[in-house]
Scaffold this active site. Structure first.
Site, PDB file in Angstrom:
ATOM      1  N   ALA A 106       0.843  -1.106   0.105  1.00 18.92           N
ATOM      2  CA  ALA A 106       0.204  -0.020   0.081  1.00 18.92           C
ATOM      3  C   ALA A 106       0.705   1.373   0.021  1.00 18.92           C
ATOM      4  CB  ALA A 106      -0.992   0.038   1.172  1.00 18.92           C
ATOM      5  N   TYR A 107       1.850   1.298   0.767  1.00 17.69           N
ATOM      6  CA  TYR A 107       2.814   2.199   0.823  1.00 17.69           C
ATOM      7  C   TYR A 107       3.633   2.626  -0.382  1.00 17.69           C
ATOM      8  CZ  TYR A 107       5.937   5.715   2.993  1.00 17.69           C
ATOM      9  OH  TYR A 107       7.121   6.669   2.953  1.00 17.69           O
ATOM     10  N   VAL A 108       3.937   1.656  -1.087  1.00 19.81           N
ATOM     11  CA  VAL A 108       4.864   1.725  -2.080  1.00 19.81           C
ATOM     12  C   VAL A 108       3.945   2.057  -3.275  1.00 19.81           C
ATOM     13  CG1 VAL A 108       6.005   0.475  -3.908  1.00 19.81           C
ATOM     14  CG2 VAL A 108       6.618  -0.159  -1.451  1.00 19.81           C
TER      15      VAL A 108
END
Length: 310
Positions: A174-176
């Site tokens: 999700a962050y990437v």
């Protein structure tokens, strides 16, 4: 733009100083910073305030905003409590800041979050949505209502991405995804503003030494394993103050990009080749397979209320 100017701009973006190069003075300028009540955002506010800027801080935490305003001395400070996920609230916040401060020159879309480690198979969809809503849609909701102000004053916009945008990270999809998307938003914005005489850039940070990073990479067995697999130069952590200084410097140069620590810079420049190799290695790497199984097993135990273990 002449070829010489293009080369000069490219060198500035790489952080290579040029004699007589462009300098953007923030003294008297109005700078909007999201996530401005603490961390990198507040460190940046302190730096720019010290250079004579009017700092306009937007944060979801009203209590922290009041503390930040007091710490900055109250003068040349505007604070507005708003959630970057709330488009209407951000529209209102930007309009109120422009009215109170007499315009907006610079915008730094800094607000961001990191979810608990999880695979896409197991991540709570609400966690995934929250990261995308803050790290990507929050950037759009921040810059969109301010663009006309920035153009009118030939200002600058900074989108805070991450070195995580350069390569996939196990357990951090999700962050990437959010940071890779926000990078492209910033790059496109730079192209769109150029013809109007305004500028934009993207900030990439490696590991910022926050309490969250310590809990994720030092105090967690799986996180520590991931950290150990990074090449040693890429494990180097920077403080929030160091990250903020890099953004302040990028604003002063109207840089199209800035990367700290600089050890990440070759990775960003060569990622087209490196990612092909990295993907091939990770797909066939037994340690990566084991890491995914361990992470998913731990998630299963947490959901079942069982002891953590490994």
């Amino acid at each position: 733009m002449s070829t010489a100017n293009r080369v000069a701009a490219a060198l500035r973006d790489l952080g290579i100083p040029l004699p007589g190069g462009m300098h953007y003075d923030v003294a008297g300028k109005v700078v909007v910073i999201t996530g401005g009540a603490d961390g990198i955002g507040f460190a940046l506010a302190r730096i720019l305030h010290g250079k004579g800027a009017v700092v306009a801080l937007i944060d979801v935490n009203a209590v922290a905003l009041r503390a930040a305003e007091a710490a900055l001395g109250g003068e040349r400070v505007v604070t507005t409590a708003a959630d970057v996920r709330d488009r209407a609230a951000m529209d209102t916040a930007v309009r109120e800041i422009a009215a109170a401060a007499g315009g907006i020159d610079v915008v730094v879309a800094n607000a961001g979050v990191t979810p608990p480690p999880a695979t896409l198979r197991q991540i709570d969809p609400a966690d995934f949505d929250r990261v995308i809503d803050i790290n990507l849609m929050g950037v759009f909701n921040t810059v969109r209502p301010a663009i006309d102000e920035v153009i009118a004053r030939r200002g600058h916009i900074v989108v805070v991405s991450s070195a995580a945008a350069f390569s996939p990270a196990l357990g951090g999809a999700a962050y990437v995804v959010s940071k890779a998307a926000s990078e492209q938003l910033g790059r496109i914005l730079r192209l769109e503003l150029a013809g109007h005489g305004a500028t934009a850039g993207v900030a990439y940070f490696g590991i910022v030494d926050t309490r969250l990073a310590q809990a994720t990479l030092d105090e967690d067995d799986l996180g520590a394993e991931l950290n150990s697999r990074l090449p040693r130069p890429l494990r180097r952590r920077i403080s929030a103050q160091r990250a903020a200084r890099s953004v302040a410097d990028a604003i002063s140069r109207r840089a199209g990009s800035t990367t700290v620590p600089r050890a990440w810079q070759p990775w960003g420049l060569l990622r087209g080749l490196l990612n092909v190799l990295i993907d091939a290695v990770l797909v066939s790497d037994a340690r990566s397979h084991r890491f995914v199984r361990d992470l998913e097993a731990r998630t299963d135990r947490r959901r079942a209320g069982a002891p953590e273990g490994r």
